[in-house]
Design a protein around this motif. Structure first.
Motif, PDB file in Angstrom:
ATOM      1  N   LEU A  12      23.782  16.979  54.624  1.00  0.00           N
ATOM      2  CA  LEU A  12      22.425  17.387  54.265  1.00  0.00           C
ATOM      3  C   LEU A  12      22.350  18.880  53.983  1.00  0.00           C
ATOM      4  O   LEU A  12      21.562  19.321  53.163  1.00  0.00           O
ATOM      5  CB  LEU A  12      21.457  17.057  55.409  1.00  0.00           C
ATOM      6  N   TYR A  16      21.629  22.779  50.363  1.00  0.00           N
ATOM      7  CA  TYR A  16      20.921  23.966  50.840  1.00  0.00           C
ATOM      8  C   TYR A  16      21.831  25.193  50.761  1.00  0.00           C
ATOM      9  O   TYR A  16      21.430  26.253  50.287  1.00  0.00           O
ATOM     10  CB  TYR A  16      20.437  23.715  52.271  1.00  0.00           C
ATOM     11  N   GLY A 131      11.658  24.358  50.609  1.00  0.00           N
ATOM     12  CA  GLY A 131      11.410  22.919  50.697  1.00  0.00           C
ATOM     13  C   GLY A 131      12.610  22.168  51.247  1.00  0.00           C
ATOM     14  O   GLY A 131      12.477  21.282  52.092  1.00  0.00           O
ATOM     15  N   LEU A 132      13.799  22.558  50.797  1.00  0.00           N
ATOM     16  CA  LEU A 132      15.020  21.900  51.255  1.00  0.00           C
ATOM     17  C   LEU A 132      15.292  22.211  52.726  1.00  0.00           C
ATOM     18  O   LEU A 132      15.748  21.345  53.471  1.00  0.00           O
ATOM     19  CB  LEU A 132      16.196  22.351  50.386  1.00  0.00           C
ATOM     20  N   GLY A 134      13.072  22.691  55.039  1.00  0.00           N
ATOM     21  CA  GLY A 134      12.193  21.823  55.820  1.00  0.00           C
ATOM     22  C   GLY A 134      12.710  20.390  55.871  1.00  0.00           C
ATOM     23  O   GLY A 134      12.669  19.752  56.927  1.00  0.00           O
ATOM     24  N   GLN A 135      13.225  19.900  54.737  1.00  0.00           N
ATOM     25  CA  GLN A 135      13.770  18.540  54.707  1.00  0.00           C
ATOM     26  C   GLN A 135      14.996  18.414  55.606  1.00  0.00           C
ATOM     27  O   GLN A 135      15.145  17.422  56.322  1.00  0.00           O
ATOM     28  CB  GLN A 135      14.166  18.159  53.283  1.00  0.00           C
ATOM     29  N   VAL A 136      15.871  19.413  55.555  1.00  0.00           N
ATOM     30  CA  VAL A 136      17.085  19.366  56.381  1.00  0.00           C
ATOM     31  C   VAL A 136      16.706  19.362  57.857  1.00  0.00           C
ATOM     32  O   VAL A 136      17.228  18.568  58.642  1.00  0.00           O
ATOM     33  CB  VAL A 136      18.023  20.554  56.055  1.00  0.00           C
ATOM     34  N   GLU A 138      13.905  18.395  59.251  1.00  0.00           N
ATOM     35  CA  GLU A 138      13.245  17.127  59.588  1.00  0.00           C
ATOM     36  C   GLU A 138      14.261  15.992  59.708  1.00  0.00           C
ATOM     37  O   GLU A 138      14.237  15.215  60.667  1.00  0.00           O
ATOM     38  CB  GLU A 138      12.240  16.808  58.474  1.00  0.00           C
ATOM     39  N   LYS A 139      15.175  15.902  58.756  1.00  0.00           N
ATOM     40  CA  LYS A 139      16.165  14.823  58.786  1.00  0.00           C
ATOM     41  C   LYS A 139      17.164  15.003  59.921  1.00  0.00           C
ATOM     42  O   LYS A 139      17.629  14.015  60.498  1.00  0.00           O
ATOM     43  CB  LYS A 139      16.881  14.729  57.442  1.00  0.00           C
TER      44      LYS A 139
END
Length: 159
Positions: A12, A16, A131-132, A134-136, A138-139
């Motif tokens: 993930l 990034y 944005g990435l 935050g996604q990393v 969260e995941k």
């Protein structure tokens, strides 16, 4: 079959990290053009030589193509270099498209306009990175929770 959640978490972070590397390279390019007063071909070659991986090679190759003066426009040459990154470089389609568009706006402008183009691209890149990130985050939390739940499930089943 067991899933190695540590490797999933690492995978993930790769896009990034590539965007972060690209961001650093664009900052270096801006510095070469604005402060060192380098031509675009010199700036691309210098930045490319300071950076490892596919992006560094791409910048170096673009600088070398400009110096060969093949008669091809910078836009065409830059787009071909972006395409040559291949699947090894895990940039998303949108990021590749934005990087390809950057070449269309460089080279023929004065130093101030090139700086503005690079700053605009950096702003767009910062938004993507945010944005990435935050996604990393969260995941990673999700996968950690799944790992804990799977461990508890196995403990209950085996007992």
């Amino acid at each position: 079959p067991f899933i190695d959640l540590g490797s999933v978490r690492g995978n993930l972070k790769i896009p990034y990290e590539i965007l972060e590397q690209l961001r650093k390279m664009i900052h270096l390019l801006k510095g070469e053009i604005v402060y060192a007063n380098s031509t675009l071909e010199e700036a691309l070659c210098r930045v490319g030589s300071r950076t490892d991986g596919g992006l560094g090679k791409m910048f170096s190759s673009a600088g070398e193509e400009i110096s060969r003066q093949t008669g091809e426009s910078l836009k065409e040459s830059w787009e071909r270099q972006v395409e040559s990154l291949g699947k090894d470089c895990l940039l998303a389609k949108e990021d590749r498209k934005a990087l390809a568009e950057l070449g269309a706006n460089l080279g023929f402008l004065d130093t101030d306009m090139q700086e503005r183009v690079l700053l605009l691209y950096l702003e767009k890149l910062d938004g993507e990175i945010g944005g990435l990130r935050g996604q990393v985050r969260e995941k990673c939390r999700l996968y950690t929770g799944l790992g804990i739940m799977a461990g508890l499930f196995l403990a209950v089943v085996l007992v």
